[in-house]
Design a protein around this motif. Sequence first.
Motif, PDB file in Angstrom:
ATOM      1  N   ASP A 110       0.755  -1.336  -0.083  1.00 15.10           N
ATOM      2  CA  ASP A 110      -0.010  -0.055  -0.225  1.00 15.10           C
ATOM      3  C   ASP A 110       0.781   1.346  -0.066  1.00 15.10           C
ATOM      4  OD1 ASP A 110      -1.993  -1.617   0.366  1.00 15.10           O
ATOM      5  OD2 ASP A 110      -2.522  -1.342   2.300  1.00 15.10           O
ATOM      6  N   ARG A 132       6.217 -11.479  -6.472  1.00 19.25           N
ATOM      7  CA  ARG A 132       4.387 -11.586  -6.724  1.00 19.25           C
ATOM      8  C   ARG A 132       4.308 -11.080  -7.900  1.00 19.25           C
ATOM      9  NH1 ARG A 132       2.350  -9.750  -1.346  1.00 19.25           N
ATOM     10  NH2 ARG A 132       3.332  -7.941  -1.928  1.00 19.25           N
ATOM     11  N   HIS A 174       7.866  -6.481   4.643  1.00 14.62           N
ATOM     12  CA  HIS A 174       7.115  -7.221   5.841  1.00 14.62           C
ATOM     13  C   HIS A 174       7.066  -8.692   5.878  1.00 14.62           C
ATOM     14  CE1 HIS A 174       5.623  -3.381   6.350  1.00 14.62           C
ATOM     15  NE2 HIS A 174       4.715  -3.527   5.883  1.00 14.62           N
ATOM     16  N   ASP A 175       7.980  -9.420   4.946  1.00 16.05           N
ATOM     17  CA  ASP A 175       7.764 -10.637   4.787  1.00 16.05           C
ATOM     18  C   ASP A 175       9.238 -11.241   4.785  1.00 16.05           C
ATOM     19  OD1 ASP A 175       7.814 -13.278   3.699  1.00 16.05           O
ATOM     20  OD2 ASP A 175       6.556 -13.008   2.420  1.00 16.05           O
ATOM     21  N   ARG A 205      11.182  -9.140  15.498  1.00 10.78           N
ATOM     22  CA  ARG A 205      11.133 -10.462  14.716  1.00 10.78           C
ATOM     23  C   ARG A 205      12.115 -10.417  13.743  1.00 10.78           C
ATOM     24  NH1 ARG A 205       5.359 -10.947  15.115  1.00 10.78           N
ATOM     25  NH2 ARG A 205       5.233  -9.807  13.212  1.00 10.78           N
TER      26      ARG A 205
ATOM     27  N   ARG B  71      -6.856  -0.089   1.119  1.00 14.46           N
ATOM     28  CA  ARG B  71      -5.703  -0.558   2.038  1.00 14.46           C
ATOM     29  C   ARG B  71      -5.946  -1.932   2.264  1.00 14.46           C
ATOM     30  NH1 ARG B  71      -3.694   4.187   4.699  1.00 14.46           N
ATOM     31  NH2 ARG B  71      -2.243   3.032   5.757  1.00 14.46           N
ATOM     32  N   HIS B  72      -4.717  -2.530   2.717  1.00 14.50           N
ATOM     33  CA  HIS B  72      -4.685  -3.981   3.084  1.00 14.50           C
ATOM     34  C   HIS B  72      -4.315  -4.252   4.804  1.00 14.50           C
ATOM     35  CE1 HIS B  72      -4.380  -3.694  -1.259  1.00 14.50           C
ATOM     36  NE2 HIS B  72      -4.880  -4.674  -1.102  1.00 14.50           N
ATOM     37  N   THR B  79      -1.055  -3.928  10.059  1.00 10.30           N
ATOM     38  CA  THR B  79      -0.657  -3.133   8.562  1.00 10.30           C
ATOM     39  C   THR B  79       0.559  -3.947   8.212  1.00 10.30           C
ATOM     40  OG1 THR B  79       0.186  -1.479  10.130  1.00 10.30           O
ATOM     41  CG2 THR B  79      -1.764  -1.084   9.046  1.00 10.30           C
ATOM     42  N   THR B  80       1.256  -4.516   9.098  1.00 10.11           N
ATOM     43  CA  THR B  80       2.597  -5.024   8.916  1.00 10.11           C
ATOM     44  C   THR B  80       2.718  -6.653   9.270  1.00 10.11           C
ATOM     45  OG1 THR B  80       3.445  -4.356  11.091  1.00 10.11           O
ATOM     46  CG2 THR B  80       3.725  -3.080   9.313  1.00 10.11           C
ATOM     47  N   PRO B  81       1.728  -7.503   8.839  1.00  8.50           N
ATOM     48  CA  PRO B  81       1.795  -8.691   9.158  1.00  8.50           C
ATOM     49  C   PRO B  81       2.823  -9.482   8.738  1.00  8.50           C
ATOM     50  CG  PRO B  81       0.353  -8.356   7.110  1.00  8.50           C
ATOM     51  CD  PRO B  81       0.789  -7.047   7.686  1.00  8.50           C
ATOM     52  N   GLU B  82       3.360 -10.345   9.379  1.00  3.76           N
ATOM     53  CA  GLU B  82       4.858 -11.092   9.307  1.00  3.76           C
ATOM     54  C   GLU B  82       4.651 -11.559   7.782  1.00  3.76           C
ATOM     55  OE1 GLU B  82       8.232 -13.004  10.648  1.00  3.76           O
ATOM     56  OE2 GLU B  82       7.346 -11.255  10.870  1.00  3.76           O
ATOM     57  N   ASP B  83       3.568 -12.074   7.290  1.00  3.74           N
ATOM     58  CA  ASP B  83       3.727 -12.660   5.835  1.00  3.74           C
ATOM     59  C   ASP B  83       2.425 -12.390   5.378  1.00  3.74           C
ATOM     60  OD1 ASP B  83       3.820 -13.840   3.663  1.00  3.74           O
ATOM     61  OD2 ASP B  83       5.022 -15.552   4.469  1.00  3.74           O
ATOM     62  N   ALA B  85       1.177 -12.491   2.276  1.00  5.08           N
ATOM     63  CA  ALA B  85       1.071 -13.297   1.314  1.00  5.08           C
ATOM     64  C   ALA B  85       0.254 -14.585   1.813  1.00  5.08           C
ATOM     65  CB  ALA B  85       1.933 -13.737   0.312  1.00  5.08           C
ATOM     66  N   ASP B  86       0.690 -15.045   3.037  1.00 10.32           N
ATOM     67  CA  ASP B  86       0.109 -16.327   3.536  1.00 10.32           C
ATOM     68  C   ASP B  86      -1.009 -15.991   4.554  1.00 10.32           C
ATOM     69  OD1 ASP B  86       2.313 -17.351   2.187  1.00 10.32           O
ATOM     70  OD2 ASP B  86       3.329 -17.834   3.638  1.00 10.32           O
TER      71      ASP B  86
END
Lengths: 269, 269
Positions: A110, A132, A174-175, A205, B71-72, B79-83, B85-86
């Motif tokens: 985003d 991706r 963030h991945d 992390r 927004r995702h 807003t900042t997930p570890e991954d 895509a998963d």
Amino acid sequence: MVTSLYEQLRDHIRNEQPVGLCTVIDGPNVGAKMLILPDRVAQGSFGNAELDRIVARDALAELEAATTGVRHYGPQGQTTPEDLADTVTVSVFVESFSAPPQMWIFGAVDFTAALAKVAKVLGYRVTVCDAREVFATRRRFPMADEVMVSWPGQLFTDRGNTLGPRDAVCILTHDSKFDVPAVLGALATRVGYIGVMGSRKTHERRMQRLAEAGLTAPERIARLMSPIGLDIGARTPEETAISICAEIIARRTGRTTPSLRDGSGAIHS
Amino acid sequence: MVTSLYEQLRDHIRNEQPVGLCTVIDGPNVGAKMLILPDRVAQGSFGNAELDRIVARDALAELEAATTGVRHYGPQGQTTPEDLADTVTVSVFVESFSAPPQMWIFGAVDFTAALAKVAKVLGYRVTVCDAREVFATRRRFPMADEVMVSWPGQLFTDRGNTLGPRDAVCILTHDSKFDVPAVLGALATRVGYIGVMGSRKTHERRMQRLAEAGLTAPERIARLMSPIGLDIGARTPEETAISICAEIIARRTGRTTPSLRDGSGAIHS
């Protein structure tokens, strides 16, 4: 004198070394020239030592950004004369002969489009990179110079040696599958700025993953601006882009500003 | 529920009051809606309190900038997930129904075009104003929404009442004939940000002129950001534009950042 300046200009351009040329286009001494080289004293004069100093300072900054344009000064180099309309004004054409600085943005997220837009205003050649292919498309990032579907390791292997002190790597993924190789790739180059986006928790992390991947030397960790950006309370993607670019400028000019990295509070209030 | 939201939305739009609507367009609860009003708790829910809180925060910031977009988030509002895509991603369409914030830039100078460009990225409606008609032309400022040949007093008399806390007045003129009335005009409005460009010397002279014009109350002087911008060592017009916009954001979110105003050293190193 002018012959010598042009010979030097030609040689630097031929050798692909950044060089700037300043020419008075209006005011006293029309046609007077100064040659600007990074890390060297400017050559030539506009007839006033203070004017020369200010023009050389501004032209060097334009050269770093590879931008070209007209600037206006008072007769003693005032960029802020009391009354520009009433005093003699010196108009200077500042030409930069240099490849633009590069910004590599990892992650088609985003925040990417807004950062690319602001980076373009600052003169960067912008590359957006994501593995991706549904996300990394030209249609989503028409303002970028280049959109690549690639893993970061590949890009750094192919072109990491083109990065230098003027350039920036911004990792917004963030991945950890993606940002760990991007951080390690960036650290292997001479790039001037490495920023990594994430909440404080994501940052913790990530540093853990990076340590497992062998990143333990404090002087290498010190190169990372993580979480990325100045602590200005940015919320929207556009505000975040400003906070990142402001951090890049402050780091380059050596200002002490409150980066998110050096604080501990919540990133958003 | 949705009927009530739409009725409120309609009423706010009719009354020209800013209102935002967030709709889940992908992920769980597709079609779920939240209504965003300034200074009020958001209405509606996406099924997770933390997700609701984060979306409302972001949407309020978008509403201030009058921007609209997708927004995702992670399922708990990451807003900042570890991954990203998963994990399950919630895509939210954030719509702002609001007039854009205004930026009035006084002075058609070397720094004006760059500031207008960056302000446009942030969503501002940009007005450039200068009394000199050879400088204040649409050709020089194609990125501005409006270019006015006018004295500042006139513009503030005509439209000063349209300025509010989201808006900004940036005075780049350095000419006391022009910037004294611009400062006094801005101070008579509810505008959220007033910045005035100049070296420390120009600033001193200007404060003297302003005092002679009756500006002595500390709480009025405290509204002026002069010299304008955060202390990030900005040199080019583009870098200066970033330092100004970063200051506007930091002031609005209440961050303590080193503004040039609050320092005493040279603006350029």
